[in-house]
Scaffold this motif. Structure first.
Motif, PDB file in Angstrom:
ATOM      1  N   GLN A 140      11.880   9.482  -3.680  1.00 27.63           N
ATOM      2  CA  GLN A 140      10.544   9.716  -4.224  1.00 27.63           C
ATOM      3  C   GLN A 140       9.577   9.716  -3.048  1.00 27.63           C
ATOM      4  OE1 GLN A 140       9.783   7.037  -7.594  1.00 27.63           O
ATOM      5  NE2 GLN A 140       7.591   7.375  -7.264  1.00 27.63           N
ATOM      6  N   GLY A 141       8.440  10.409  -3.177  1.00 24.84           N
ATOM      7  CA  GLY A 141       7.484  10.492  -2.072  1.00 24.84           C
ATOM      8  C   GLY A 141       7.872  11.608  -1.114  1.00 24.84           C
ATOM      9  N   TYR A 177      10.228   6.255  -1.381  1.00 26.86           N
ATOM     10  CA  TYR A 177      11.253   5.375  -1.934  1.00 26.86           C
ATOM     11  C   TYR A 177      12.594   5.991  -1.568  1.00 26.86           C
ATOM     12  CZ  TYR A 177       7.795   3.082  -4.949  1.00 26.86           C
ATOM     13  OH  TYR A 177       6.724   2.375  -5.418  1.00 26.86           O
ATOM     14  N   THR A 181      17.895  -0.334  -3.690  1.00 31.46           N
ATOM     15  CA  THR A 181      16.669   0.248  -3.151  1.00 31.46           C
ATOM     16  C   THR A 181      16.615  -0.085  -1.662  1.00 31.46           C
ATOM     17  OG1 THR A 181      15.603  -0.075  -5.263  1.00 31.46           O
ATOM     18  CG2 THR A 181      14.150   0.320  -3.387  1.00 31.46           C
ATOM     19  N   GLU A 184      11.054   0.901  -0.168  1.00 26.81           N
ATOM     20  CA  GLU A 184      10.204   0.812  -1.351  1.00 26.81           C
ATOM     21  C   GLU A 184       8.760   1.083  -0.970  1.00 26.81           C
ATOM     22  OE1 GLU A 184      10.949  -2.832  -3.462  1.00 26.81           O
ATOM     23  OE2 GLU A 184       9.231  -2.469  -4.767  1.00 26.81           O
ATOM     24  N   ASP A 185       8.238   2.143  -1.452  1.00 26.63           N
ATOM     25  CA  ASP A 185       6.838   2.521  -1.267  1.00 26.63           C
ATOM     26  C   ASP A 185       6.399   2.454   0.202  1.00 26.63           C
ATOM     27  OD1 ASP A 185       4.435   3.463  -2.115  1.00 26.63           O
ATOM     28  OD2 ASP A 185       3.638   1.498  -2.676  1.00 26.63           O
ATOM     29  N   VAL A 186       7.116   3.132   1.057  1.00 25.04           N
ATOM     30  CA  VAL A 186       6.803   3.113   2.491  1.00 25.04           C
ATOM     31  C   VAL A 186       5.830   4.244   2.825  1.00 25.04           C
ATOM     32  CG1 VAL A 186       7.751   3.506   4.805  1.00 25.04           C
ATOM     33  CG2 VAL A 186       8.964   2.026   3.196  1.00 25.04           C
ATOM     34  N   SER A 187       4.729   3.874   3.417  1.00 23.61           N
ATOM     35  CA  SER A 187       3.776   4.873   3.912  1.00 23.61           C
ATOM     36  C   SER A 187       3.473   4.531   5.360  1.00 23.61           C
ATOM     37  CB  SER A 187       2.485   4.840   3.110  1.00 23.61           C
ATOM     38  OG  SER A 187       2.717   5.299   1.809  1.00 23.61           O
ATOM     39  N   HIS A 235       4.795   9.262   3.025  1.00 23.26           N
ATOM     40  CA  HIS A 235       3.833   9.037   1.945  1.00 23.26           C
ATOM     41  C   HIS A 235       4.534   8.473   0.711  1.00 23.26           C
ATOM     42  CE1 HIS A 235       0.099   9.824  -0.246  1.00 23.26           C
ATOM     43  NE2 HIS A 235       0.845  10.296  -1.217  1.00 23.26           N
ATOM     44  N   HIS A 236       4.283   7.189   0.454  1.00 27.33           N
ATOM     45  CA  HIS A 236       4.851   6.484  -0.713  1.00 27.33           C
ATOM     46  C   HIS A 236       6.333   6.836  -0.906  1.00 27.33           C
ATOM     47  CE1 HIS A 236       0.967   4.921  -1.738  1.00 27.33           C
ATOM     48  NE2 HIS A 236       0.457   6.143  -1.708  1.00 27.33           N
ATOM     49  N   LYS A 271      10.323  -2.743   2.929  1.00 26.27           N
ATOM     50  CA  LYS A 271       8.879  -2.577   2.752  1.00 26.27           C
ATOM     51  C   LYS A 271       8.180  -2.717   4.090  1.00 26.27           C
ATOM     52  CE  LYS A 271       8.443  -4.363  -1.920  1.00 26.27           C
ATOM     53  NZ  LYS A 271       7.981  -5.482  -2.711  1.00 26.27           N
TER      54      LYS A 271
END
Lengths: 215, 286
Positions: A55-56, A8, A15, A18-21, A5-6, A213
Motif C-alpha cells: 500500500q502507498g 505498507y 507486516t 507500517e505507514d512509512v513516509s 508515501h504512507h 515504523k
C-alpha cells in the motif's frame, strides 16, 4: 529526490513496514538507523524497486511504484547504485570486468566502457588492482569494487545496505570517507546501518526505524 | 551480439562439468528417442515392403470383347492408385498354371478353363484394404469383369498392424519427447542455478530480462546442438552398420537420414530447456 508515501509492506501475515513516509533530497546524505530486522533492507529494496509496496507509493525521480511498467525498472536501476554488506561481486571475473559489467548491460561502447571503468576505479583508489580477482582483495577493497560498480553508470543516488558490516574498523572508516567524498561531489546517499555511533559523530540527518515504523 | 556469444561460450567454461552433463543428457535422451524413431521407421518400411507384393487380380469374362477389355484397362490406368497393369491372356494363365502345378493337368480338359486377367500393382500409399475396396467398387460392374481377388485377409492384417504401429509411434513420440524435454530442462536448470548469483547481480545493475536471457538461450542451443550431433552420429553409424551387417533386416534405405534430425531437435530442446529454466529463476528473483 527519493520519496516514500504512507508505505505498507506485508509478507504473508507479517507486516514488515507500517505507514512509512520519508523524503531524501538531491545531494543529501541520510542514515537509516535501526536494529536487525527493523525493516531497513526492505526500505532500500522498495526504493530500488526490487519489491513493490503493498500500500502507498515510492517515487524515485520521475518513476513511481504505482505507475511504473516492469520494462522500465532496469532503466531505473541504472540511475540508482546499490551496495551490500556482502559486496555481491562476480567471483569468476576480475575487478575491471566486475565494474564493466554494469556498463555492459546498458549496451555501452567498448571505448567508453574502458574509459569510464578506469576513471571509476581510480576514483575509489583501485586503478592499480584492476586485473586482480575478487578473492585476492581484502574486504575493504572488495567493497570499493562494489561501490565502483554502483557508480560507473553515474547514478544520482547510492543506496548502501550495511556497507560497513563485514569490514574491520580501519576499512570501515575508509569506505565511510569514500561515501562522504562521493556525497560531496553531488551523489545522494541513503545508508542503512545499525551503528548508532555514526549518528553521533557525523553531521547527517538520521531516520530511525524500528519494527517497521520510522520515527 | 558479441556479448551474447562471448557469454554463452564462457558459460560452458564457468559451469565446467555441469555443461558436459547437460550435453551428455541431451545426447542420451536423443539417442533413445531417435533410436525408437528409427526402429518404428524400419518397421513401417518392412510392412510397406510386404504390402508392395499385394496385387489385385481382375479375372476377365470369356465373353469380354477386346474393346471392353481395352476400356477397362484405360479406366484402371487413369487411376492414381494403379502403379502397374499387366494383362495375362488365357494362354499365359495356362502356362503359369503348368509352371506351378506341373504339366499334364490341363491335358485332360479339351478347353482351357483359365480366364484371362489383369494384374494390378498398387502405388505405395494406396495399399490399404479401404483403397483396394474403392478400386474394386469402381470397376466390378464393368462387363469385362468376371471376378476380382486380392489377399484381403493379409491386407487387413497389415492394415491393423500399421494402425497399431502408428499409435505406438505417436505414444512413443509424446512420452519420450516429453521425458526428454523434462530431463534436459532440469539439467540445464542445474547449470543455470549454479549461476544464480550472476543473474541476481545482472538484475541489480539494471540488466533487462532479455539481456539476461540471451546468453543462456544461446548456451542451451549450442549445448543442444552438441548433444544432438553426438546422438545423430551414433544413430547414423549404428544404423549403417546394422543395414550392412544384417541386410535381411530390411531397414528403410535413407532412414538413417532421420538421425540427422536429432541436431535441430537437440537445438530446439536445449533452447526450450534454457528458456524454461531461466524463466523459473527470473520469476523468483526481485
Amino acid at each position: 529526490m527519493i520519496q516514500m508515501h504512507h508505505v505498507y509492506k506485508t509478507v504473508g501475515n507479517t507486516t514488515v513496514l507500517e505507514d512509512v513516509s520519508l523524503q531524501v533530497e538531491k545531494g543529501e546524505f541520510v542514515f537509516l538507523l535501526g536494529p536487525s530486522g527493523a525493516g531497513k533492507s526492505t526500505v532500500l529494496r522498495l526504493i530500488h524497486f526490487d519489491e513493490r509496496p503493498t500500500q502507498g507509493w515510492v517515487r524515485l525521480e520521475d518513476y513511481n511504484s504505482s505507475t511504473i511498467k516492469s520494462r522500465h525498472i532496469p532503466l531505473l536501476r541504472r540511475r540508482v547504485g546499490m551496495i551490500f554488506q556482502d559486496f555481491k561481486l562476480l567471483r569468476d571475473r576480475n575487478i575491471f570486468d566486475n565494474v564493466a559489467f554494469a556498463l555492459e548491460v546498458t549496451g555501452a561502447k567498448k571505448a567508453l566502457m574502458k574509459r569510464r571503468v578506469l576513471q571509476t576505479l581510480t576514483l575509489v583508489g583501485l586503478g592499480h588492482l584492476r586485473n586482480m580477482m575478487p578473492v585476492q582483495l581484502s574486504g575493504g577493497e572488495q567493497q570499493r569494487v562494489s561501490i565502483a560498480r554502483a557508480l560507473v553508470n553515474q547514478p544520482f543516488a547510492l543506496l548502501a545496505d550495511e556497507p560497513l558490516g563485514d569490514l574491520d574498523k580501519e576499512a570501515a572508516s575508509d569506505i565511510l570517507q569514500l561515501l562522504r567524498d562521493l556525497n560531496h561531489q553531488g551523489t545522494t546517499v541513503l545508508m542503512a546501518t545499525h551503528d548508532t555511533e555514526l549518528m553521533e559523530t557525523l553531521p547527517y540527518r538520521c531516520l530511525m526505524i524500528e519494527k517497521g515504523k520510522i520515527f | 551480439m558479441s556479448y551474447v556469444v562471448k557469454e554463452a561460450l564462457a558459460g560452458f567454461r564457468r559451469t565446467k562439468g555441469m555443461g558436459l552433463i547437460s550435453v551428455g543428457t541431451t545426447a542420451v535422451s536423443l539417442v533413445v528417442f531417435g533410436g525408437l524413431l528409427l526402429i518404428l521407421l524400419s518397421l513401417y518400411g518392412l510392412i510397406d515392403q510386404v504390402k508392395s507384393r499385394v496385387q489385385i487380380e481382375i479375372y476377365l469374362s470369356d465373353a469380354a470383347t477386346r474393346e471392353q477389355i481395352l476400356e477397362l484397362e484405360k479406366r484402371l490406368k487413369a487411376m492414381p492408385e494403379v502403379k502397374k497393369l499387366l494383362y495375362v491372356d488365357k494362354e499365359m494363365a495356362a502356362a503359369e498354371f503348368e509352371k506351378t502345378f506341373g504339366e499334364g493337368f490341363l491335358d485332360a480338359i479339351s478347353q482351357n478353363p483359365l480366364p484371362a486377367s489383369l494384374k494390378v500393382t498398387l502405388t505405395s500409399g494406396y495399399r490399404s484394404s479401404e483403397k483396394i475396396a474403392a478400386i474394386i467398387k469402381a470397376v466390378e460392374k464393368e462387363k469385362a469383369v468376371e471376378e476380382i481377388e486380392y489377399g484381403r485377409k493379409w491386407v487387413e492384417k497389415l492394415d491393423r498392424l500399421i494402425y497399431i504401429l502408428s499409435f505406438v509411434a505417436v505414444l512413443v513420440t509424446l512420452v519420450i519427447g516429453a521425458a526428454s524435454v523434462f530431463v534436459i530442462s532440469n539439467t540445464v536448470n542445474l547449470t543455470i542455478l549454479a549461476r544464480r548469483d550472476s543473474i541476481e547481480i545482472m538484475r541489480l545493475v539494471g540488466a533487462t530480462d532479455s539481456f539476461i536471457r540471451a546468453p543462456f538461450l544461446l548456451e542451451g542451443i549450442i549445448g543442444g546442438s552438441l548433444g544432438g550431433s553426438i546422438a545423430a552420429a551414433l544413430l547414423y553409424f549404428v544404423h549403417r552398420w546394422l543395414s550392412l551387417r544384417f541386410p535381411s533386416l530390411s531397414l528403410v534405405p535413407g532412414a538413417e537420414l532421420a538421425a540427422w534430425l536429432m541436431i535441430p531437435l537437440g537445438m530446439a530442446l536445449g533452447g526450450l530447456g534454457s528458456r524454461l529454466a531461466i524463466r523459473r529463476i527470473l520469476r523468483h528473483l526481485p
